[in-house]
Motif scaffolding. Structure first.
Motif, PDB file in Angstrom:
ATOM      1  N   GLN A 141      17.000  31.154  78.866  1.00  0.00           N
ATOM      2  CA  GLN A 141      15.693  31.782  78.691  1.00  0.00           C
ATOM      3  C   GLN A 141      15.687  33.107  79.448  1.00  0.00           C
ATOM      4  N   VAL A 142      15.514  34.197  78.716  1.00  0.00           N
ATOM      5  CA  VAL A 142      15.505  35.525  79.305  1.00  0.00           C
ATOM      6  C   VAL A 142      14.079  36.053  79.395  1.00  0.00           C
ATOM      7  N   GLN A 143      13.284  35.796  78.396  1.00  0.00           N
ATOM      8  CA  GLN A 143      11.920  36.311  78.316  1.00  0.00           C
ATOM      9  C   GLN A 143      11.048  35.287  77.620  1.00  0.00           C
ATOM     10  N   GLY A 144       9.780  35.636  77.498  1.00  0.00           N
ATOM     11  CA  GLY A 144       8.889  34.821  76.683  1.00  0.00           C
ATOM     12  C   GLY A 144       7.740  34.203  77.436  1.00  0.00           C
ATOM     13  N   GLN A 145       6.556  34.421  76.890  1.00  0.00           N
ATOM     14  CA  GLN A 145       5.382  33.793  77.480  1.00  0.00           C
ATOM     15  C   GLN A 145       5.017  32.495  76.760  1.00  0.00           C
ATOM     16  N   TYR A 146       5.704  32.204  75.664  1.00  0.00           N
ATOM     17  CA  TYR A 146       5.430  30.977  74.902  1.00  0.00           C
ATOM     18  C   TYR A 146       6.589  29.996  75.014  1.00  0.00           C
ATOM     19  N   VAL A 147       7.185  29.931  76.183  1.00  0.00           N
ATOM     20  CA  VAL A 147       8.310  29.033  76.428  1.00  0.00           C
ATOM     21  C   VAL A 147       7.785  27.840  77.224  1.00  0.00           C
ATOM     22  N   LEU A 148       8.097  26.651  76.747  1.00  0.00           N
ATOM     23  CA  LEU A 148       7.601  25.418  77.362  1.00  0.00           C
ATOM     24  C   LEU A 148       8.781  24.533  77.717  1.00  0.00           C
ATOM     25  N   VAL A 205      10.674  21.168  78.259  1.00  0.00           N
ATOM     26  CA  VAL A 205      10.564  19.804  77.748  1.00  0.00           C
ATOM     27  C   VAL A 205      10.592  18.868  78.960  1.00  0.00           C
ATOM     28  N   PRO A 206       9.568  18.023  79.136  1.00  0.00           N
ATOM     29  CA  PRO A 206       9.490  17.151  80.310  1.00  0.00           C
ATOM     30  C   PRO A 206      10.745  16.296  80.488  1.00  0.00           C
ATOM     31  N   GLY A 207      11.262  16.263  81.707  1.00  0.00           N
ATOM     32  CA  GLY A 207      12.398  15.421  82.045  1.00  0.00           C
ATOM     33  C   GLY A 207      13.748  15.961  81.602  1.00  0.00           C
ATOM     34  N   THR A 208      13.798  17.224  81.166  1.00  0.00           N
ATOM     35  CA  THR A 208      15.062  17.806  80.706  1.00  0.00           C
ATOM     36  C   THR A 208      15.224  19.205  81.294  1.00  0.00           C
ATOM     37  N   THR A 209      16.368  19.813  81.028  1.00  0.00           N
ATOM     38  CA  THR A 209      16.601  21.207  81.404  1.00  0.00           C
ATOM     39  C   THR A 209      16.489  22.104  80.177  1.00  0.00           C
ATOM     40  N   MET A 210      15.848  21.603  79.135  1.00  0.00           N
ATOM     41  CA  MET A 210      15.665  22.340  77.886  1.00  0.00           C
ATOM     42  C   MET A 210      14.271  22.955  77.830  1.00  0.00           C
ATOM     43  N   VAL A 211      14.161  24.077  77.115  1.00  0.00           N
ATOM     44  CA  VAL A 211      12.869  24.707  76.870  1.00  0.00           C
ATOM     45  C   VAL A 211      12.670  24.834  75.362  1.00  0.00           C
ATOM     46  N   ILE A 212      11.410  24.872  74.952  1.00  0.00           N
ATOM     47  CA  ILE A 212      11.065  25.142  73.560  1.00  0.00           C
ATOM     48  C   ILE A 212      10.558  26.578  73.520  1.00  0.00           C
ATOM     49  N   ASP A 213      11.216  27.393  72.738  1.00  0.00           N
ATOM     50  CA  ASP A 213      10.837  28.800  72.601  1.00  0.00           C
ATOM     51  C   ASP A 213       9.866  28.905  71.426  1.00  0.00           C
ATOM     52  N   GLY A 214       8.578  28.720  71.699  1.00  0.00           N
ATOM     53  CA  GLY A 214       7.559  28.632  70.657  1.00  0.00           C
ATOM     54  C   GLY A 214       7.420  29.858  69.789  1.00  0.00           C
ATOM     55  N   ALA A 215       7.751  31.049  70.314  1.00  0.00           N
ATOM     56  CA  ALA A 215       7.636  32.286  69.538  1.00  0.00           C
ATOM     57  C   ALA A 215       9.002  32.842  69.148  1.00  0.00           C
ATOM     58  N   CYS A 216      10.070  32.087  69.406  1.00  0.00           N
ATOM     59  CA  CYS A 216      11.452  32.490  69.064  1.00  0.00           C
ATOM     60  C   CYS A 216      11.850  33.806  69.731  1.00  0.00           C
ATOM     61  N   GLU A 217      11.369  34.056  70.936  1.00  0.00           N
ATOM     62  CA  GLU A 217      11.670  35.313  71.634  1.00  0.00           C
ATOM     63  C   GLU A 217      13.074  35.333  72.234  1.00  0.00           C
ATOM     64  N   ASN A 218      13.653  34.173  72.506  1.00  0.00           N
ATOM     65  CA  ASN A 218      14.986  34.090  73.093  1.00  0.00           C
ATOM     66  C   ASN A 218      16.029  33.644  72.087  1.00  0.00           C
TER      67      ASN A 218
END
Length: 167
Positions: free
Chosen positions: A88-95, A97-110
């Motif tokens: 993850q480099v940027q993004g204000q819509y990055v969430l 995922v609970p219990g993981t080291t993964m993120v969801i890039d909701g706006a596809c910015e990364n």
């Protein structure tokens, strides 16, 4: 005048027909025009989901209920590419995922590829939220499938047209 038929109902489960109710023609036209205008406005700002749409609000764009929502009702899934947090480099819509080291890039910015934004990213934050994000496990997920989905769920009754806000 235009006839408006009431729903069919019967005491013993059989259909019964009540007399039609007369609705003034101008009233029916105005109601139809209002619905059309609402759909055109909603579609101008982003995707329209079955239960929500994106429209202007006091803080740029927001998520609004398309239909009345009950407490505990699903609104939208928080979707997007899942990436390791370290990418993850940027993004204000990055969430995350609970219990993981993964993120969801909701706006596809990364993401290196184009994808439509998730409607759930437009749910603005509030001190008085009417919705929450929940992690739903996937039963019998395949080898390459996600093990959990992040869902936006109503935490109180939300009227049609009301803004959906999270904490």
């Amino acid at each position: 005048h235009q006839a408006e038929l009431p729903p069919l109902s019967g005491a013993d489960g059989e259909a019964s027909r009540a007399e039609p109710i007369l609705v003034p023609h101008l009233h029916a036209e105005r109601e139809s025009a209002e619905r059309t205008a609402a759909m055109l406005t909603a579609s101008a700002f982003g995707p329209i989901a079955p239960f929500c749409f994106i429209a202007p609000c006091d803080c740029d764009l927001g998520l609004f209920a398309r239909v009345p929502l009950r407490n505990g009702q699903f609104i939208s899934e928080y979707t997007g590419p899942r990436l390791p947090k370290r990418l993850q480099v940027q993004g204000q819509y990055v969430l995350q995922v609970p219990g993981t080291t993964m993120v969801i890039d909701g706006a596809c910015e990364n993401s290196p590829f184009e994808c439509p934004p998730s409607p759930a990213i437009f749910a603005n934050h509030s001190k008085t939220p009417n919705a929450r994000l929940e992690s739903w496990p996937v039963l019998r997920a395949g080898m390459l499938e996600m093990r959990q989905h992040v869902m936006l769920v109503a935490c109180e009754t939300i009227n049609a047209g009301q803004e959906i806000r999270i904490d």
